[in-house]
Design a protein around this motif. Structure first.
Motif, PDB file in Angstrom:
ATOM      1  N   LYS A  14       3.435   2.318  11.344  1.00  0.00           N
ATOM      2  CA  LYS A  14       3.553   3.780  11.247  1.00  0.00           C
ATOM      3  C   LYS A  14       4.731   4.285  12.059  1.00  0.00           C
ATOM      4  N   ARG A  15       4.824   3.781  13.293  1.00  0.00           N
ATOM      5  CA  ARG A  15       5.795   4.287  14.247  1.00  0.00           C
ATOM      6  C   ARG A  15       7.220   3.808  13.964  1.00  0.00           C
ATOM      7  N   GLU A  16       7.356   2.528  13.654  1.00  0.00           N
ATOM      8  CA  GLU A  16       8.705   1.959  13.557  1.00  0.00           C
ATOM      9  C   GLU A  16       9.214   1.774  12.123  1.00  0.00           C
ATOM     10  N   VAL A  17       8.302   1.827  11.161  1.00  0.00           N
ATOM     11  CA  VAL A  17       8.753   1.658   9.775  1.00  0.00           C
ATOM     12  C   VAL A  17       8.623   2.984   9.026  1.00  0.00           C
ATOM     13  N   LEU A  18       7.390   3.457   8.848  1.00  0.00           N
ATOM     14  CA  LEU A  18       7.200   4.676   8.048  1.00  0.00           C
ATOM     15  C   LEU A  18       7.977   5.855   8.606  1.00  0.00           C
TER      16      LEU A  18
ATOM     17  N   GLU B 216       0.823  -1.214   0.000  1.00  0.00           N
ATOM     18  CA  GLU B 216       0.000   0.000   0.000  1.00  0.00           C
ATOM     19  C   GLU B 216       0.853   1.259   0.000  1.00  0.00           C
ATOM     20  N   ASN B 217       2.000   1.183   0.637  1.00  0.00           N
ATOM     21  CA  ASN B 217       2.873   2.359   0.737  1.00  0.00           C
ATOM     22  C   ASN B 217       3.992   2.352  -0.306  1.00  0.00           C
ATOM     23  N   ASN B 218       3.914   1.396  -1.232  1.00  0.00           N
ATOM     24  CA  ASN B 218       4.923   1.285  -2.296  1.00  0.00           C
ATOM     25  C   ASN B 218       6.349   1.233  -1.775  1.00  0.00           C
ATOM     26  N   LEU B 219       6.564   0.391  -0.795  1.00  0.00           N
ATOM     27  CA  LEU B 219       7.882   0.335  -0.155  1.00  0.00           C
ATOM     28  C   LEU B 219       8.672  -0.913  -0.546  1.00  0.00           C
ATOM     29  N   GLN B 220       8.240  -1.568  -1.603  1.00  0.00           N
ATOM     30  CA  GLN B 220       8.901  -2.819  -1.980  1.00  0.00           C
ATOM     31  C   GLN B 220      10.411  -2.657  -2.185  1.00  0.00           C
TER      32      GLN B 220
END
Ligand code: FES
Length: 79
Positions: free
Chosen positions: A72-76, A29-33
């Motif tokens: 949200k907190r630890e990755v984004l 969803e966040n295009n973080l591949q």
């Protein structure tokens, strides 16, 4: 960023399958591949009441219901 999620038997009982699935969805969803690598790992020797995982060698434990907030907190927030 490398995220290893425990799929050992205790973590499996704590919902590791749901945790892995939700992580995969959030990465897509966040295009973080290109930025986040997800993989499974066997028992980390820290069995407890939540699913153990590591992010770049830091240890964490999350329940399936906490994944969105945790992501949200630890990755984004850290990319
Ligand atoms: S089964 Fe996951 S830490 Fe032991």
């Amino acid at each position: 960023m490398k995220i290893l999620i425990c799929v050992g038997s205790t973590c499996h009982l704590c919902g590791s399958k749901r945790v892995v699935t939700r992580f995969q969805e959030l990465v897509e969803e966040n295009n973080l591949q290109d930025q986040v690598e997800l993989a499974g790992k066997f028992c980390m020797g820290k069995c407890g009441e939540a699913v153990n995982l590591t992010i770049d060698d830091e240890n964490y434990a999350v329940t399936p219901d906490e994944v969105d907030e945790f992501f949200k907190r630890e990755v984004l927030a850290k990319l």
